[in-house]
Design a protein around this motif. Structure first.
Motif, PDB file in Angstrom:
ATOM      1  N   ARG A 134       0.841  -1.209   0.000  1.00  0.00           N
ATOM      2  CA  ARG A 134       0.000   0.000   0.000  1.00  0.00           C
ATOM      3  C   ARG A 134       0.874   1.256   0.000  1.00  0.00           C
ATOM      4  NH1 ARG A 134      -4.626   1.425  -1.636  1.00  0.00           N
ATOM      5  NH2 ARG A 134      -5.506  -0.468  -0.737  1.00  0.00           N
ATOM      6  N   GLN A 135       1.960   1.205   0.781  1.00  0.00           N
ATOM      7  CA  GLN A 135       2.886   2.360   0.802  1.00  0.00           C
ATOM      8  C   GLN A 135       3.473   2.620  -0.583  1.00  0.00           C
ATOM      9  OE1 GLN A 135       6.054   2.887   3.716  1.00  0.00           O
ATOM     10  NE2 GLN A 135       4.996   1.470   5.088  1.00  0.00           N
ATOM     11  N   VAL A 136       3.839   1.542  -1.262  1.00  0.00           N
ATOM     12  CA  VAL A 136       4.405   1.706  -2.612  1.00  0.00           C
ATOM     13  C   VAL A 136       3.351   2.314  -3.531  1.00  0.00           C
ATOM     14  CG1 VAL A 136       5.362   0.528  -4.627  1.00  0.00           C
ATOM     15  CG2 VAL A 136       5.981  -0.254  -2.332  1.00  0.00           C
ATOM     16  N   LEU A 137       2.163   1.775  -3.472  1.00  0.00           N
ATOM     17  CA  LEU A 137       1.093   2.272  -4.351  1.00  0.00           C
ATOM     18  C   LEU A 137       0.814   3.751  -4.054  1.00  0.00           C
ATOM     19  CD1 LEU A 137      -1.339  -0.787  -4.230  1.00  0.00           C
ATOM     20  CD2 LEU A 137       0.016  -0.031  -6.203  1.00  0.00           C
ATOM     21  N   ASP A 138       0.793   4.095  -2.774  1.00  0.00           N
ATOM     22  CA  ASP A 138       0.529   5.489  -2.413  1.00  0.00           C
ATOM     23  C   ASP A 138       1.625   6.421  -2.921  1.00  0.00           C
ATOM     24  OD1 ASP A 138      -1.827   4.794  -1.219  1.00  0.00           O
ATOM     25  OD2 ASP A 138      -1.040   4.786   0.836  1.00  0.00           O
ATOM     26  N   SER A 139       2.838   5.893  -3.030  1.00  0.00           N
ATOM     27  CA  SER A 139       3.959   6.728  -3.501  1.00  0.00           C
ATOM     28  C   SER A 139       3.866   7.008  -4.998  1.00  0.00           C
ATOM     29  CB  SER A 139       5.291   6.032  -3.204  1.00  0.00           C
ATOM     30  OG  SER A 139       5.539   5.014  -4.172  1.00  0.00           O
ATOM     31  N   GLN A 140       3.017   6.239  -5.717  1.00  0.00           N
ATOM     32  CA  GLN A 140       2.855   6.342  -7.169  1.00  0.00           C
ATOM     33  C   GLN A 140       4.065   5.854  -7.953  1.00  0.00           C
ATOM     34  OE1 GLN A 140       0.006   7.356  -8.814  1.00  0.00           O
ATOM     35  NE2 GLN A 140      -1.082   7.664  -6.874  1.00  0.00           N
ATOM     36  N   CYS A 141       5.153   5.485  -7.275  1.00  0.00           N
ATOM     37  CA  CYS A 141       6.362   5.047  -7.980  1.00  0.00           C
ATOM     38  C   CYS A 141       6.493   3.535  -7.833  1.00  0.00           C
ATOM     39  CB  CYS A 141       7.594   5.747  -7.401  1.00  0.00           C
ATOM     40  SG  CYS A 141       9.123   5.117  -8.101  1.00  0.00           S
ATOM     41  N   LEU A 142       6.143   2.800  -8.892  1.00  0.00           N
ATOM     42  CA  LEU A 142       6.127   1.337  -8.796  1.00  0.00           C
ATOM     43  C   LEU A 142       7.464   0.713  -9.191  1.00  0.00           C
ATOM     44  CD1 LEU A 142       2.542   0.549 -10.125  1.00  0.00           C
ATOM     45  CD2 LEU A 142       3.266   1.492  -7.923  1.00  0.00           C
ATOM     46  N   SER A 143       8.326   1.519  -9.817  1.00  0.00           N
ATOM     47  CA  SER A 143       9.711   1.096 -10.033  1.00  0.00           C
ATOM     48  C   SER A 143      10.592   2.324 -10.025  1.00  0.00           C
ATOM     49  CB  SER A 143       9.884   0.367 -11.365  1.00  0.00           C
ATOM     50  OG  SER A 143      11.279   0.158 -11.601  1.00  0.00           O
TER      51      SER A 143
ATOM     52  N   PRO B 120      13.757   3.070  -3.646  1.00  0.00           N
ATOM     53  CA  PRO B 120      14.021   2.899  -2.211  1.00  0.00           C
ATOM     54  C   PRO B 120      13.718   1.497  -1.674  1.00  0.00           C
ATOM     55  CG  PRO B 120      12.133   4.360  -2.596  1.00  0.00           C
ATOM     56  CD  PRO B 120      12.799   4.161  -3.914  1.00  0.00           C
ATOM     57  N   TRP B 121      12.641   0.862  -2.141  1.00  0.00           N
ATOM     58  CA  TRP B 121      12.319  -0.467  -1.608  1.00  0.00           C
ATOM     59  C   TRP B 121      13.297  -1.515  -2.104  1.00  0.00           C
ATOM     60  CZ3 TRP B 121       9.219  -1.634   2.343  1.00  0.00           C
ATOM     61  CH2 TRP B 121       8.282  -0.689   2.746  1.00  0.00           C
ATOM     62  N   VAL B 122      13.692  -1.412  -3.371  1.00  0.00           N
ATOM     63  CA  VAL B 122      14.682  -2.351  -3.908  1.00  0.00           C
ATOM     64  C   VAL B 122      15.984  -2.242  -3.122  1.00  0.00           C
ATOM     65  CG1 VAL B 122      16.232  -2.684  -5.887  1.00  0.00           C
ATOM     66  CG2 VAL B 122      13.760  -2.677  -6.231  1.00  0.00           C
ATOM     67  N   ARG B 123      16.410  -1.028  -2.856  1.00  0.00           N
ATOM     68  CA  ARG B 123      17.678  -0.860  -2.124  1.00  0.00           C
ATOM     69  C   ARG B 123      17.566  -1.332  -0.682  1.00  0.00           C
ATOM     70  NH1 ARG B 123      20.590   4.410  -4.252  1.00  0.00           N
ATOM     71  NH2 ARG B 123      19.796   4.404  -6.378  1.00  0.00           N
ATOM     72  N   LYS B 124      16.421  -1.040  -0.080  1.00  0.00           N
ATOM     73  CA  LYS B 124      16.206  -1.468   1.305  1.00  0.00           C
ATOM     74  C   LYS B 124      16.193  -2.997   1.392  1.00  0.00           C
ATOM     75  CE  LYS B 124      12.662  -1.124   4.812  1.00  0.00           C
ATOM     76  NZ  LYS B 124      11.351  -0.742   5.206  1.00  0.00           N
ATOM     77  N   PHE B 125      15.513  -3.619   0.420  1.00  0.00           N
ATOM     78  CA  PHE B 125      15.428  -5.087   0.387  1.00  0.00           C
ATOM     79  C   PHE B 125      16.821  -5.697   0.232  1.00  0.00           C
ATOM     80  CE2 PHE B 125      13.648  -8.895  -2.214  1.00  0.00           C
ATOM     81  CZ  PHE B 125      13.613  -9.697  -1.080  1.00  0.00           C
TER      82      PHE B 125
ATOM     83  N   MET C 143      20.313  -6.562 -19.791  1.00  0.00           N
ATOM     84  CA  MET C 143      18.910  -6.914 -20.023  1.00  0.00           C
ATOM     85  C   MET C 143      18.083  -6.029 -19.092  1.00  0.00           C
ATOM     86  SD  MET C 143      19.243 -11.043 -20.340  1.00  0.00           S
ATOM     87  CE  MET C 143      20.760 -11.374 -19.464  1.00  0.00           C
ATOM     88  N   ASN C 144      16.836  -6.351 -18.966  1.00  0.00           N
ATOM     89  CA  ASN C 144      16.032  -5.738 -17.913  1.00  0.00           C
ATOM     90  C   ASN C 144      15.553  -6.864 -17.018  1.00  0.00           C
ATOM     91  OD1 ASN C 144      14.088  -4.814 -16.233  1.00  0.00           O
ATOM     92  ND2 ASN C 144      12.984  -3.616 -17.761  1.00  0.00           N
ATOM     93  N   LEU C 145      16.278  -7.057 -15.912  1.00  0.00           N
ATOM     94  CA  LEU C 145      15.963  -8.144 -14.965  1.00  0.00           C
ATOM     95  C   LEU C 145      15.539  -7.534 -13.634  1.00  0.00           C
ATOM     96  CD1 LEU C 145      19.164 -10.332 -15.643  1.00  0.00           C
ATOM     97  CD2 LEU C 145      16.994 -10.386 -16.884  1.00  0.00           C
ATOM     98  N   ARG C 146      14.932  -6.339 -13.702  1.00  0.00           N
ATOM     99  CA  ARG C 146      14.711  -5.557 -12.487  1.00  0.00           C
ATOM    100  C   ARG C 146      13.465  -5.994 -11.715  1.00  0.00           C
ATOM    101  NH1 ARG C 146      15.535  -0.260 -16.235  1.00  0.00           N
ATOM    102  NH2 ARG C 146      13.279  -0.480 -16.303  1.00  0.00           N
ATOM    103  N   LEU C 147      13.589  -5.903 -10.404  1.00  0.00           N
ATOM    104  CA  LEU C 147      12.470  -6.207  -9.512  1.00  0.00           C
ATOM    105  C   LEU C 147      11.645  -4.929  -9.325  1.00  0.00           C
ATOM    106  CD1 LEU C 147      11.719  -8.745  -7.776  1.00  0.00           C
ATOM    107  CD2 LEU C 147      12.908  -7.649  -5.873  1.00  0.00           C
ATOM    108  N   THR C 148      10.331  -5.061  -9.196  1.00  0.00           N
ATOM    109  CA  THR C 148       9.514  -3.859  -8.974  1.00  0.00           C
ATOM    110  C   THR C 148       9.561  -3.446  -7.499  1.00  0.00           C
ATOM    111  OG1 THR C 148       7.453  -4.974  -8.390  1.00  0.00           O
ATOM    112  CG2 THR C 148       7.899  -4.684 -10.751  1.00  0.00           C
ATOM    113  N   GLU C 149       9.189  -2.233  -7.233  1.00  0.00           N
ATOM    114  CA  GLU C 149       9.110  -1.740  -5.853  1.00  0.00           C
ATOM    115  C   GLU C 149       8.093  -2.541  -5.034  1.00  0.00           C
ATOM    116  OE1 GLU C 149      10.787   1.547  -4.308  1.00  0.00           O
ATOM    117  OE2 GLU C 149      11.949   0.104  -5.447  1.00  0.00           O
ATOM    118  N   MET C 150       7.004  -2.945  -5.669  1.00  0.00           N
ATOM    119  CA  MET C 150       5.992  -3.713  -4.925  1.00  0.00           C
ATOM    120  C   MET C 150       6.546  -5.059  -4.489  1.00  0.00           C
ATOM    121  SD  MET C 150       2.526  -2.864  -7.010  1.00  0.00           S
ATOM    122  CE  MET C 150       3.323  -3.159  -8.570  1.00  0.00           C
ATOM    123  N   SER C 151       7.235  -5.724  -5.413  1.00  0.00           N
ATOM    124  CA  SER C 151       7.833  -7.016  -5.046  1.00  0.00           C
ATOM    125  C   SER C 151       8.863  -6.826  -3.940  1.00  0.00           C
ATOM    126  CB  SER C 151       8.488  -7.666  -6.269  1.00  0.00           C
ATOM    127  OG  SER C 151       7.513  -8.010  -7.203  1.00  0.00           O
TER     128      SER C 151
END
Ligand SMILES: *Cc1c(COP(=O)(O)O)cnc(C)c1O
Length: 424
Positions: A33-42, A56-61, A252-260
């Protein structure tokens, strides 16, 4: 009395319907929900600048993962398969070079080298722990060998310390396919952290998950950087990063989304509970089914931790005097969900049998005279062929009393095995 007989032959099934394991709770929901509220999904951008390494979530993870597994670098990717392919790129694999892989694993283990023109060389497993045989690995190493990929199969560590020392001695890389073994360990060291690179899966079927996802770990700063470049359009970065040797650094593009990544942060916080729950279940099942002739619960090598991604019992048709297929059918009728045989030896896949992977001219097999004939890895063929029964603790939420019923179901079928003769 009919109701006490085998369910397959009209009796009462022992085990009721089991609940699916559900690990996504309100904390995961709040994080998403926090990710969605931020509007930034990647937060990724495929060009120089701070966004090259994600939001931020990818780096934190990644930071949390590196801390949890006591390793310098964690590089998230969108699957374990992607991570293995990126690992093959990062170690500088060149067309025609060989990569030693186990014959028994999920197909991605053996397919990853092909994307860089590498030649998979299959080595048999040893029948106690189902992991790659180290002596055979050593005997397959030659001057074309670039790496060993080892799988910690079913959640049990392969002989990782030995393999690492073999790799170091021969000047090649050890890459761990650790999709199945988070928190598995050997000699107190975490599976995934003993090779030069370890790759974890975060797909729905694993101990912790983000829907789809994966994590590469390494202590080597150069490998870490290369993995980051391959993950995210490295061709745009090699100049900024000052690489002399830019081979294999197209990306390539092997990136994880902020939601994941947000889901992953919460799942990782609770990893001990998620793994321990499955371990208790499997240990309990092993305890209760020990000592049955022809039915052998999994063994754990000394100083190792088995996380029981799969609980795999060995089945002996001769001792049980009934084919595994019939035994399995009877067990299914009792309500014990399981499968048999695991996957066929990987070299029997059409890609190897027909030597056709990339393009129409047989690349990369055209660079090698390695053969993939049936009979190549006899232990794997023997075990796959009606000698193992698998239960997946990750899929089911089983209480202690249900676990007792699963064990009872095995014992019930064993004690009525005579009733099954002639059944097919
Ligand atoms: C699940 C699994 C994979 C693939 O993982 P993905 O994240 O789905 O790509 C690879 N190897 C092994 C041993 C696995 O169990």
């Amino acid at each position: 009395m009919k109701s006490n007989g085998l369910a397959l032959l009209g009796g009462e099934p022992l085990v009721g319907e089991l609940k699916k394991y559900r690990s996504i709770g309100s904390a995961e929901q709040a994080a998403v929900r926090q990710v969605l509220d931020s509007q930034c999904l990647s937060g990724f951008y495929g060009s120089p600048g701070p966004e090259f390494l994600g939001g931020p979530w990818v780096r934190k993870f990644e930071e949390a993962w590196a801390k949890r597994f006591e390793i310098e670098y964690a590089i998230s990717v969108n699957s374990n398969t992607s991570g293995l392919i990126a690992a093959m790129g990062a170690i500088g694999l060149s067309p025609g070079e060989e990569v030693i892989v186990p014959a028994w694993s999920m197909s991605a283990t053996a397919i990853a080298p092909l994307f860089y023109g590498g030649i998979p060389v299959f080595v048999d497993i040893e029948p106690e722990t189902f992991c790659i045989n180290v002596e055979q690995v050593e005997s397959e190493i030659n001057n074309r060998t670039r790496a060993i990929i080892v799988t910690n199969l079913f959640g049990h560590p392969a002989e990782l310390a030995k393999l690492r020392s073999v790799a170091d001695k021969r000047g090649i890389y050890l890459v761990e396919d650790n999709a199945q073994a988070p928190l598995g360990s050997e000699g107190g060291l975490s599976c995934g952290t003993i090779g030069h690179i370890g790759v974890f899966s975060l797909n729905y079927h694993k101990h912790i998950h983000t829907g789809e996802g994966g994590m590469c770990v390494t202590n080597d700063p150069d490998l870490a950087k290369r993995l980051q470049l391959i993950r995210n359009h490295g061709e745009n970065m090699v100049e900024t990063e000052g690489f002399d040797d830019i081979s294999n650094l197209i990306g390539m593009n092997l990136r994880l989304t902020e939601m994941s990544a947000a889901v992953g942060c919460v799942q990782l916080e609770n990893i001990d509970g998620h793994v321990e729950k499955r371990e208790r279940l499997a240990a309990n099942l092993s305890e209760q089914t020990r000592g049955i002739a022809g039915f052998t619960p999994p063994v754990v090598r000394k100083d190792c931790r088995h996380n029981y991604y799969c609980w795999v019992a060995k089945y002996d048709e001769e001792a049980m005097e009934v084919p595994l297929a019939v035994f399995s059918e009877a067990l299914t009728a009792e309500g014990f969900p399981h499968s048999t045989g695991y996957l066929p030896p990987l070299y029997l896949l059409p890609v190897f049998q027909r030597r056709s992977a990339i393009g129409r001219a047989g690349f990369p097999f055209s660079l090698s005279d390695r053969e993939y004939a049936k009979g190549l890895c006899p232990n794997t063929e023997y075990l796959h062929d009606n000698r193992v029964l698998l239960f997946e603790p990750c899929a089911w939420d089983v209480s202690d009393s249900e676990c007792n019923l699963l064990a009872e179901a095995v014992k019930k079928v064993v004690s009525h095995v005579g009733d099954l003769s002639g059944h097919d």
